[in-house]
Design a protein around this motif. Structure first.
Motif, mmCIF file in Angstrom:
data_model
loop_
_atom_site.group_PDB
_atom_site.id
_atom_site.type_symbol
_atom_site.label_atom_id
_atom_site.label_comp_id
_atom_site.label_asym_id
_atom_site.label_seq_id
_atom_site.Cartn_x
_atom_site.Cartn_y
_atom_site.Cartn_z
ATOM 1 N N LEU A 52 0.835 -1.200 0.000
ATOM 2 C CA LEU A 52 0.000 0.000 0.000
ATOM 3 C C LEU A 52 0.868 1.247 0.000
ATOM 4 O O LEU A 52 0.579 2.216 -0.706
ATOM 5 N N ALA A 53 1.944 1.232 0.777
ATOM 6 C CA ALA A 53 2.849 2.378 0.791
ATOM 7 C C ALA A 53 3.442 2.610 -0.583
ATOM 8 O O ALA A 53 3.561 3.743 -1.045
ATOM 9 N N HIS A 54 3.791 1.507 -1.271
ATOM 10 C CA HIS A 54 4.368 1.609 -2.607
ATOM 11 C C HIS A 54 3.368 2.233 -3.570
ATOM 12 O O HIS A 54 3.711 3.114 -4.372
ATOM 13 N N ALA A 55 2.112 1.803 -3.497
ATOM 14 C CA ALA A 55 1.084 2.355 -4.388
ATOM 15 C C ALA A 55 0.855 3.830 -4.117
ATOM 16 O O ALA A 55 0.704 4.631 -5.035
ATOM 17 N N ARG A 56 0.842 4.217 -2.827
ATOM 18 C CA ARG A 56 0.641 5.612 -2.484
ATOM 19 C C ARG A 56 1.792 6.473 -3.016
ATOM 20 O O ARG A 56 1.585 7.563 -3.564
ATOM 21 N N LEU A 57 3.020 5.985 -2.875
ATOM 22 C CA LEU A 57 4.175 6.733 -3.346
ATOM 23 C C LEU A 57 4.151 6.876 -4.861
ATOM 24 O O LEU A 57 4.555 7.908 -5.405
ATOM 25 N N ARG A 58 3.687 5.836 -5.565
ATOM 26 C CA ARG A 58 3.591 5.934 -7.024
ATOM 27 C C ARG A 58 2.607 7.015 -7.432
ATOM 28 O O ARG A 58 2.839 7.751 -8.393
ATOM 29 N N GLU A 59 1.479 7.119 -6.709
ATOM 30 C CA GLU A 59 0.510 8.169 -7.007
ATOM 31 C C GLU A 59 1.131 9.544 -6.759
ATOM 32 O O GLU A 59 0.958 10.479 -7.540
ATOM 33 N N GLN A 60 1.867 9.675 -5.660
ATOM 34 C CA GLN A 60 2.504 10.945 -5.359
ATOM 35 C C GLN A 60 3.568 11.285 -6.393
ATOM 36 O O GLN A 60 3.721 12.452 -6.786
ATOM 37 N N LEU A 61 4.313 10.275 -6.846
ATOM 38 C CA LEU A 61 5.338 10.506 -7.852
ATOM 39 C C LEU A 61 4.733 11.004 -9.153
ATOM 40 O O LEU A 61 5.275 11.913 -9.800
ATOM 41 N N ALA A 62 3.599 10.430 -9.542
ATOM 42 C CA ALA A 62 2.937 10.886 -10.771
ATOM 43 C C ALA A 62 2.531 12.349 -10.650
ATOM 44 O O ALA A 62 2.638 13.117 -11.610
ATOM 45 N N SER A 63 2.069 12.742 -9.463
ATOM 46 C CA SER A 63 1.695 14.132 -9.252
ATOM 47 C C SER A 63 2.914 15.050 -9.343
ATOM 48 O O SER A 63 2.852 16.127 -9.933
ATOM 49 N N LYS A 121 5.634 14.501 -11.051
ATOM 50 C CA LYS A 121 6.038 14.585 -12.454
ATOM 51 C C LYS A 121 5.206 15.620 -13.198
ATOM 52 O O LYS A 121 5.724 16.352 -14.051
ATOM 53 N N GLN A 122 3.906 15.682 -12.876
ATOM 54 C CA GLN A 122 3.055 16.674 -13.520
ATOM 55 C C GLN A 122 3.483 18.083 -13.122
ATOM 56 O O GLN A 122 3.510 19.005 -13.949
ATOM 57 N N GLN A 123 3.846 18.266 -11.854
ATOM 58 C CA GLN A 123 4.325 19.568 -11.411
ATOM 59 C C GLN A 123 5.635 19.945 -12.111
ATOM 60 O O GLN A 123 5.853 21.118 -12.447
ATOM 61 N N LEU A 124 6.494 18.951 -12.340
ATOM 62 C CA LEU A 124 7.745 19.219 -13.046
ATOM 63 C C LEU A 124 7.477 19.690 -14.469
ATOM 64 O O LEU A 124 8.153 20.586 -14.976
ATOM 65 N N ARG A 125 6.481 19.092 -15.118
ATOM 66 C CA ARG A 125 6.145 19.523 -16.477
ATOM 67 C C ARG A 125 5.657 20.974 -16.480
ATOM 68 O O ARG A 125 5.952 21.739 -17.396
ATOM 69 N N SER A 126 4.905 21.339 -15.436
ATOM 70 C CA SER A 126 4.450 22.728 -15.335
ATOM 71 C C SER A 126 5.630 23.676 -15.146
ATOM 72 O O SER A 126 5.671 24.769 -15.714
ATOM 73 N N LEU A 127 6.609 23.248 -14.354
ATOM 74 C CA LEU A 127 7.800 24.070 -14.144
ATOM 75 C C LEU A 127 8.589 24.233 -15.438
ATOM 76 O O LEU A 127 9.125 25.306 -15.720
ATOM 77 N N GLU A 128 8.652 23.185 -16.230
ATOM 78 C CA GLU A 128 9.371 23.269 -17.499
ATOM 79 C C GLU A 128 8.741 24.302 -18.418
ATOM 80 O O GLU A 128 9.439 24.990 -19.168
ATOM 81 N N THR A 129 7.410 24.383 -18.366
ATOM 82 C CA THR A 129 6.720 25.363 -19.204
ATOM 83 C C THR A 129 7.093 26.787 -18.789
ATOM 84 O O THR A 129 7.302 27.670 -19.628
#
Length: 267
Positions: A68-79, A81-89
């Protein structure tokens, strides 16, 4: 059985004891002997490594399981990554740095063709990866008990999946749904809702026909993936965030009529 030198008040003594089958080695500096630790000590070490040093992270692993911890961290990581894409813009120099690293990776792959196929190198999106399988039923209690108790998957808190719910226009769905994970992929166990497509004005109902409602994949750029589907002549139902507040979801059919979901994390 574990044996080794142990320091005592009067010096060092040789001791033997029984222990479990999960081991972690640690250095006994005083005598230069590599001794094995108990499973309890091993679990504590794994929690420090796998769940972070925070009390919240340790509680997550001990209370709900490492999967469960692994799944939660994967969800957080995806979020993230999306923030990083916004920063790149907002900061083109970050994109330039990323492009330089990607060029280096492509050079490495070209010199070592066994590392990664170049077939998808020109895509504007990462190849979608399996995220979850959705199973629908008249009621989900039996499904949850099966996947949690028989297949030993971890139940995921509903709070991990903020839902949009029924909107003023009648889109979305408020039916009961449960989530389980093995730490890599998830099972989404939904109550059948035959009215979703009618309320949403879409051609596909992802939780209307079972037992398999749909198979879901995650990508990093939903707009690029939609353009990819358009280029291949694949029609899709764009549900946006009608089901999940933080996901943009689209649904389409494979050649045999299986409903496929592809989504991207928005925040």
């Amino acid at each position: 059985r574990v044996s080794g030198w142990r320091e005592t008040g009067g010096g060092a003594s040789w001791v033997e004891r029984w222990s479990g089958t999960t081991w972690r080695e640690e250095e006994a500096v005083q005598v230069g002997y590599r001794q094995r630790a108990t499973p309890t000590t091993t679990m504590r070490a794994l929690l420090r490594v796998g769940c972070g040093g925070s009390a919240r992270g340790r509680h997550l692993c001990t209370s709900s399981g490492a999967a469960l911890a692994h799944a939660r961290l994967r969800e957080q990581l995806a979020s993230v990554k999306q923030q990083l894409r916004s920063l790149e813009t907002a900061h083109p120099e970050l994109r330039e740095s990323r492009d330089g690293l990607e060029d280096e990776l492509k050079t490495l792959v070209a010199a070592n063709p066994d590392l990664r196929s170049e077939r998808h190198a020109s895509d504007a999106f990462a190849p979608p990866k399996l995220h979850h399988i959705n199973v629908v039923s008249r009621e989900v209690t039996g499904l949850l008990e099966f996947y949690r108790d028989v297949l030993r998957m971890d139940e995921m808190p509903i709070e991990m999946f903020p839902r949009t719910g029924m909107t003023a226009a009648g889109a979305g769905s408020d039916v009961p749904i449960s989530f389980t994970t093995d730490g890599h992929m998830q099972m989404h166990l939904a109550t059948r809702d035959l009215g979703v497509a009618f309320r949403s004005g879409e051609a596909i109902n992802p939780i209307g026909v079972g037992p398999i409602g749909h198979i879901a994949f995650r990508t990093d750029d939903i707009d690029a993936f939609k353009r990819h589907l358009d280029a291949h002549g694949v029609q899709y139902a764009d549900y946006g965030t009608r089901f999940a507040r933080d996901w943009h979801q689209i649904f389409f059919l494979d050649p045999e009529g299986v409903i496929i979901e592809v989504h991207a994390v928005l925040r």
